[in-house]
Design a protein around this motif. Structure first.
Motif, PDB file in Angstrom:
ATOM      1  N   GLN A  35     -23.619  16.512  -9.514  1.00 14.05           N
ATOM      2  CA  GLN A  35     -24.050  15.273  -8.996  1.00 14.05           C
ATOM      3  C   GLN A  35     -25.644  15.053  -9.195  1.00 14.05           C
ATOM      4  O   GLN A  35     -25.951  13.861  -9.631  1.00 14.05           O
ATOM      5  CB  GLN A  35     -23.800  15.148  -7.459  1.00 14.05           C
ATOM      6  CG  GLN A  35     -22.351  15.096  -7.319  1.00 14.05           C
ATOM      7  CD  GLN A  35     -22.077  15.201  -5.572  1.00 14.05           C
ATOM      8  OE1 GLN A  35     -23.186  15.341  -4.777  1.00 14.05           O
ATOM      9  NE2 GLN A  35     -20.886  14.839  -5.317  1.00 14.05           N
ATOM     10  N   GLU A  36     -26.353  16.002  -9.081  1.00 10.32           N
ATOM     11  CA  GLU A  36     -27.809  15.943  -9.358  1.00 10.32           C
ATOM     12  C   GLU A  36     -28.041  15.802 -10.805  1.00 10.32           C
ATOM     13  O   GLU A  36     -29.045  15.050 -11.180  1.00 10.32           O
ATOM     14  CB  GLU A  36     -28.450  17.329  -8.745  1.00 10.32           C
ATOM     15  CG  GLU A  36     -30.030  17.156  -8.975  1.00 10.32           C
ATOM     16  CD  GLU A  36     -30.751  16.359  -8.117  1.00 10.32           C
ATOM     17  OE1 GLU A  36     -31.765  16.082  -8.026  1.00 10.32           O
ATOM     18  OE2 GLU A  36     -29.977  16.062  -6.771  1.00 10.32           O
ATOM     19  N   ILE A  37     -27.283  16.384 -11.821  1.00 14.57           N
ATOM     20  CA  ILE A  37     -27.416  16.230 -12.994  1.00 14.57           C
ATOM     21  C   ILE A  37     -27.146  15.045 -13.654  1.00 14.57           C
ATOM     22  O   ILE A  37     -27.777  14.351 -14.550  1.00 14.57           O
ATOM     23  CB  ILE A  37     -26.640  17.426 -13.920  1.00 14.57           C
ATOM     24  CG1 ILE A  37     -27.301  18.615 -13.764  1.00 14.57           C
ATOM     25  CG2 ILE A  37     -26.465  17.220 -15.453  1.00 14.57           C
ATOM     26  CD1 ILE A  37     -26.637  20.045 -14.363  1.00 14.57           C
ATOM     27  N   GLU A  38     -26.048  14.441 -13.189  1.00 15.15           N
ATOM     28  CA  GLU A  38     -25.736  13.030 -13.262  1.00 15.15           C
ATOM     29  C   GLU A  38     -26.621  11.975 -12.950  1.00 15.15           C
ATOM     30  O   GLU A  38     -26.925  11.012 -13.839  1.00 15.15           O
ATOM     31  CB  GLU A  38     -24.285  12.768 -12.525  1.00 15.15           C
ATOM     32  CG  GLU A  38     -23.171  13.332 -13.180  1.00 15.15           C
ATOM     33  CD  GLU A  38     -22.735  13.220 -14.690  1.00 15.15           C
ATOM     34  OE1 GLU A  38     -23.021  11.967 -15.206  1.00 15.15           O
ATOM     35  OE2 GLU A  38     -22.194  13.969 -15.252  1.00 15.15           O
ATOM     36  N   GLN A  39     -27.374  12.448 -12.044  1.00 16.29           N
ATOM     37  CA  GLN A  39     -28.541  11.280 -11.437  1.00 16.29           C
ATOM     38  C   GLN A  39     -29.665  11.357 -12.661  1.00 16.29           C
ATOM     39  O   GLN A  39     -30.222  10.373 -12.927  1.00 16.29           O
ATOM     40  CB  GLN A  39     -29.013  11.674 -10.295  1.00 16.29           C
ATOM     41  CG  GLN A  39     -30.001  10.802  -9.624  1.00 16.29           C
ATOM     42  CD  GLN A  39     -29.393   9.593  -9.489  1.00 16.29           C
ATOM     43  OE1 GLN A  39     -28.241   9.131  -9.123  1.00 16.29           O
ATOM     44  NE2 GLN A  39     -30.343   8.461  -9.753  1.00 16.29           N
ATOM     45  N   ASN A  44     -32.888   9.486 -17.025  1.00 17.49           N
ATOM     46  CA  ASN A  44     -33.594  10.211 -18.137  1.00 17.49           C
ATOM     47  C   ASN A  44     -33.077   9.702 -19.482  1.00 17.49           C
ATOM     48  O   ASN A  44     -31.996  10.644 -19.710  1.00 17.49           O
ATOM     49  CB  ASN A  44     -34.197  11.443 -17.899  1.00 17.49           C
ATOM     50  CG  ASN A  44     -35.055  11.928 -19.051  1.00 17.49           C
ATOM     51  OD1 ASN A  44     -35.527  11.211 -20.088  1.00 17.49           O
ATOM     52  ND2 ASN A  44     -36.055  13.008 -18.597  1.00 17.49           N
ATOM     53  N   PRO A  45     -33.463   9.032 -20.392  1.00 19.75           N
ATOM     54  CA  PRO A  45     -32.740   8.809 -21.687  1.00 19.75           C
ATOM     55  C   PRO A  45     -33.022  10.125 -22.626  1.00 19.75           C
ATOM     56  O   PRO A  45     -32.039  10.201 -23.476  1.00 19.75           O
ATOM     57  CB  PRO A  45     -33.244   7.500 -22.310  1.00 19.75           C
ATOM     58  CG  PRO A  45     -34.652   7.499 -21.375  1.00 19.75           C
ATOM     59  CD  PRO A  45     -34.698   8.059 -20.242  1.00 19.75           C
ATOM     60  N   LEU A  46     -33.780  10.714 -22.405  1.00 18.41           N
ATOM     61  CA  LEU A  46     -34.087  11.889 -23.236  1.00 18.41           C
ATOM     62  C   LEU A  46     -33.300  13.042 -22.836  1.00 18.41           C
ATOM     63  O   LEU A  46     -33.339  14.178 -23.775  1.00 18.41           O
ATOM     64  CB  LEU A  46     -35.736  12.383 -23.371  1.00 18.41           C
ATOM     65  CG  LEU A  46     -36.626  11.594 -23.848  1.00 18.41           C
ATOM     66  CD1 LEU A  46     -37.856  11.828 -23.443  1.00 18.41           C
ATOM     67  CD2 LEU A  46     -36.317  11.660 -25.394  1.00 18.41           C
ATOM     68  N   LEU A  47     -32.296  12.866 -21.898  1.00 17.49           N
ATOM     69  CA  LEU A  47     -31.618  14.132 -21.501  1.00 17.49           C
ATOM     70  C   LEU A  47     -30.251  13.720 -21.676  1.00 17.49           C
ATOM     71  O   LEU A  47     -29.606  12.659 -21.460  1.00 17.49           O
ATOM     72  CB  LEU A  47     -31.484  14.232 -20.263  1.00 17.49           C
ATOM     73  CG  LEU A  47     -31.076  15.878 -19.575  1.00 17.49           C
ATOM     74  CD1 LEU A  47     -31.602  16.941 -20.219  1.00 17.49           C
ATOM     75  CD2 LEU A  47     -31.120  15.675 -18.067  1.00 17.49           C
ATOM     76  N   GLU A  48     -28.975  14.742 -22.509  1.00 15.21           N
ATOM     77  CA  GLU A  48     -27.879  14.500 -22.718  1.00 15.21           C
ATOM     78  C   GLU A  48     -27.106  15.921 -22.781  1.00 15.21           C
ATOM     79  O   GLU A  48     -27.793  16.728 -22.598  1.00 15.21           O
ATOM     80  CB  GLU A  48     -27.702  13.706 -23.941  1.00 15.21           C
ATOM     81  CG  GLU A  48     -27.832  14.575 -25.391  1.00 15.21           C
ATOM     82  CD  GLU A  48     -27.870  14.128 -26.566  1.00 15.21           C
ATOM     83  OE1 GLU A  48     -27.531  12.863 -26.709  1.00 15.21           O
ATOM     84  OE2 GLU A  48     -27.985  14.723 -27.485  1.00 15.21           O
ATOM     85  N   ARG A  49     -25.725  15.463 -22.230  1.00 15.69           N
ATOM     86  CA  ARG A  49     -25.051  16.687 -22.390  1.00 15.69           C
ATOM     87  C   ARG A  49     -24.582  17.114 -23.802  1.00 15.69           C
ATOM     88  O   ARG A  49     -24.378  16.216 -24.702  1.00 15.69           O
ATOM     89  CB  ARG A  49     -23.598  16.608 -21.767  1.00 15.69           C
ATOM     90  CG  ARG A  49     -23.626  16.310 -20.034  1.00 15.69           C
ATOM     91  CD  ARG A  49     -22.300  16.440 -19.620  1.00 15.69           C
ATOM     92  NE  ARG A  49     -22.691  16.002 -18.070  1.00 15.69           N
ATOM     93  CZ  ARG A  49     -22.673  16.924 -17.024  1.00 15.69           C
ATOM     94  NH1 ARG A  49     -22.702  18.226 -17.543  1.00 15.69           N
ATOM     95  NH2 ARG A  49     -22.861  16.779 -15.837  1.00 15.69           N
ATOM     96  N   PRO A 320     -23.041  23.520 -16.941  1.00 16.06           N
ATOM     97  CA  PRO A 320     -23.547  22.177 -17.687  1.00 16.06           C
ATOM     98  C   PRO A 320     -24.538  22.545 -18.660  1.00 16.06           C
ATOM     99  O   PRO A 320     -25.532  23.129 -18.797  1.00 16.06           O
ATOM    100  CB  PRO A 320     -24.196  21.457 -16.698  1.00 16.06           C
ATOM    101  CG  PRO A 320     -24.825  22.478 -15.526  1.00 16.06           C
ATOM    102  CD  PRO A 320     -24.007  23.761 -15.754  1.00 16.06           C
ATOM    103  N   ARG A 321     -23.946  22.231 -20.160  1.00 13.89           N
ATOM    104  CA  ARG A 321     -24.763  22.376 -21.109  1.00 13.89           C
ATOM    105  C   ARG A 321     -25.484  21.134 -21.394  1.00 13.89           C
ATOM    106  O   ARG A 321     -25.036  20.009 -21.848  1.00 13.89           O
ATOM    107  CB  ARG A 321     -23.883  22.650 -22.527  1.00 13.89           C
ATOM    108  CG  ARG A 321     -23.094  23.843 -22.121  1.00 13.89           C
ATOM    109  CD  ARG A 321     -22.209  24.344 -23.453  1.00 13.89           C
ATOM    110  NE  ARG A 321     -23.051  24.783 -24.549  1.00 13.89           N
ATOM    111  CZ  ARG A 321     -22.748  24.632 -25.744  1.00 13.89           C
ATOM    112  NH1 ARG A 321     -21.566  24.305 -26.275  1.00 13.89           N
ATOM    113  NH2 ARG A 321     -23.585  25.252 -26.776  1.00 13.89           N
ATOM    114  N   LEU A 322     -26.753  21.295 -21.648  1.00 13.66           N
ATOM    115  CA  LEU A 322     -27.795  20.021 -21.608  1.00 13.66           C
ATOM    116  C   LEU A 322     -28.724  20.378 -22.782  1.00 13.66           C
ATOM    117  O   LEU A 322     -28.823  21.629 -23.310  1.00 13.66           O
ATOM    118  CB  LEU A 322     -28.656  19.642 -20.299  1.00 13.66           C
ATOM    119  CG  LEU A 322     -27.984  19.706 -18.956  1.00 13.66           C
ATOM    120  CD1 LEU A 322     -28.870  19.666 -17.860  1.00 13.66           C
ATOM    121  CD2 LEU A 322     -27.093  18.538 -19.005  1.00 13.66           C
TER     122      LEU A 322
END
Length: 501
Positions: A35-39, A44-49, A320-322
């Motif tokens: 849930q925290e990562i989804e937020q 943050n547009p620079l972050l993605e899975r 989770p792979r980011l």
């Protein structure tokens, strides 16, 4: 005194934002972490899975179910254990050297991030465009007890007034199907202009008690069991069971079989049949319609046996792979050369921090889990009776961590093993001294108590003193009150309540 200015030097600890974020992520459960990562992904547009962006397909690594079933795949398990400790590149995530895109470095290789190919494998995350994933959020409709009863009332041939009074009583039932309020209290709650007589409420209650499930509308456990017994065919055993339920239920609860046989005028065999009939009834007929809250646990760590050694590895479905978004990173690089980076530099820094802290979180969990497995190997080989005493400080000293860090790691983190899924806190417990000067875990003592109770003579159950004496003969010094505490904690009744015919 005159006011004056003074210079004073002092030292104090300050938590940087990165350290605060690391501590916060460490104490979150897997669900809370997602849930925290989804937020963060939304803000943050620079972050993605990094789930579906691999340019080349890799051989599929074993998932959660395969990891538990394949206990002897040595080469595969060793590789996973190595990756769990330091990644395939052999670089430690805690030092921050596993990525080309560091805080001091430039933007080269920013798309690789901390989780380049060869890091922990990942299960499927997003199901965009997948028709099968669209139905996962659909839940079956649940019929409540009151809806079920009102539906039956709608099928009866009662008058509108009687049906309304019966529905009024249905609304007063609790989740177990009992009527906690008296009929006088219910009558006072009705409008006076309706002029409802007490006899009408009695009749309405009888209509409710005739509905399914049998036993609803009862005002006590005795009445609930009696309603169910009256619905059964008459017979000698049923008649005695009805008498027992209405008049002597307390004697059955206290296992006073001698007085029960005298009151009912029956022998042992008949009393056994009566007891079996009573035990087959449902004292909470409405509970089957209560909504059940299902809790799903995703284990953070998987333990399996490799070359006669128990090895812990990160569960790929929980990891989770980011990575940093390549497109935005390239745009930021172009604007940096012109001195126009704006606020995106801060977002890039936050993305790097999050990726590093997530990696460090799982590295710490893996280190603590492996240390626990190393000290509890006997448990994985032989079960609870072989659990050894273990405290947080022992793991903290071995791994050179603070005790509070180990406490955060072991809270709401779960380990999957061939013996089941356990919270990491489960492997810690107090110790009891033995005659030989050693120590025995409280978990092992509970397992021994459970074994002794399970193998006891039902006609002469073991008392707490007898259990303490048996453990004393095995060299485990345990007081009677400690046995009682452990027994009550496991939900095992006292000796007089375990007695049977």
């Amino acid at each position: 005194m005159k006011p004056s200015l003074q210079l004073k030097l002092s030292q104090h600890l300050a938590l940087t934002p990165q350290l605060q974020q690391s501590i916060k992520l460490l104490q979150l459960s897997t669900l809370e972490l997602n849930q925290e990562i989804e937020q963060y992904l939304l803000e943050n547009p620079l972050l993605e899975r990094e789930d579906d962006f691999e340019p080349a397909a890799r051989p599929a690594e074993p998932g959660f179910a395969d990891a538990l079933s394949s206990g002897e795949q040595a080469a595969d398990g060793s590789a996973q254990a190595e990756r769990g400790e330091s990644g395939e590149n052999g670089e430690s995530s805690e030092s921050g050297e596993g990525s080309d895109y560091t805080a001091e470095g430039g933007d080269a290789g920013v798309d690789d991030g901390w989780f380049a190919e060869g890091s922990f494998p990942s299960g499927s995350r997003d199901n965009d465009g997948d028709d099968e994933g669209d139905g996962q959020d659909i839940q079956a409709a649940v019929t409540s007890l009151k809806d079920h009863l009102n539906w039956q009332l709608g099928l009866t041939s009662l008058s509108d007034r009687d049906r309304s009074l019966a529905s009024f009583i249905v609304e007063a039932l609790d989740d177990d199907g009992y009527l906690d309020q008296s009929l006088d209290e219910l009558g006072e709650a009705l409008p006076h202009e309706l002029e409802v007589e007490p006899e009408e409420l009695e009749i309405a209650l009888k209509h409710v008690q005739n509905l399914d499930p049998t036993g609803v509308g009862a005002r006590s456990p005795q009445e609930c069991l009696a309603l169910q017994l009256r619905a059964r065919p008459a017979g000698p055993v049923r008649n005695l069971a009805l008498t027992l339920a209405e008049k002597h239920l307390d004697l059955l609860a206290n296992r006073d079989f001698t007085r029960l046989k005298r009151q009912l005028g029956c022998d042992d065999e008949t009393l056994k049949a009566v007891q079996a009939m009573i035990m087959g009834l449902d004292p909470r007929p409405g509970a089957r319609y209560a909504p059940l809250e299902t809790r799903y646990i995703i284990p953070d760590v998987i333990v399996r046996k490799v070359r006669n050694q128990w090895v812990a590895s990160i569960n790929p479905d929980a990891f989770p792979r980011l990575r940093v978004n390549r497109l935005y990173a390239d745009l930021l690089q172009k604007h940096r050369t012109r001195g126009e980076s704006g606020g995106m530099s801060g977002q890039l820094q936050e993305a790097r921090w999050l990726i590093k802290n997530v990696q460090q979180r799982f590295d710490t969990i893996l280190r603590v889990s492996q240390a626990i497995v190393d000290r509890q190997r006997a448990f994985f080989d032989h079960g609870e009776v072989a659990m050894r005493p273990l405290v947080l400080r022992e793991i903290a000293d071995i791994l050179d961590l603070h005790e509070s860090t180990v406490s955060r790691v072991t809270t709401q983190k779960y380990m999957a093993s061939p013996r089941g899924i356990f919270e990491l806190k489960y492997f810690f417990g107090s110790h009891v001294a033995t005659d030989t000067g050693g120590a025995c875990s409280a978990t092992a003592i509970r397992a021994l108590i459970k074994q002794l109770v399970g193998s006891e003579n039902a006609k002469k159950p073991l008392s707490d003193n007898q259990i303490a004496d048996i453990l004393g003969q095995q060299g485990i010094v345990v007081a009677r009150r400690t046995i009682a505490k452990y027994r009550e904690g496991m939900g095992i009744p006292a000796a007089n309540l375990r007695k049977s015919l």
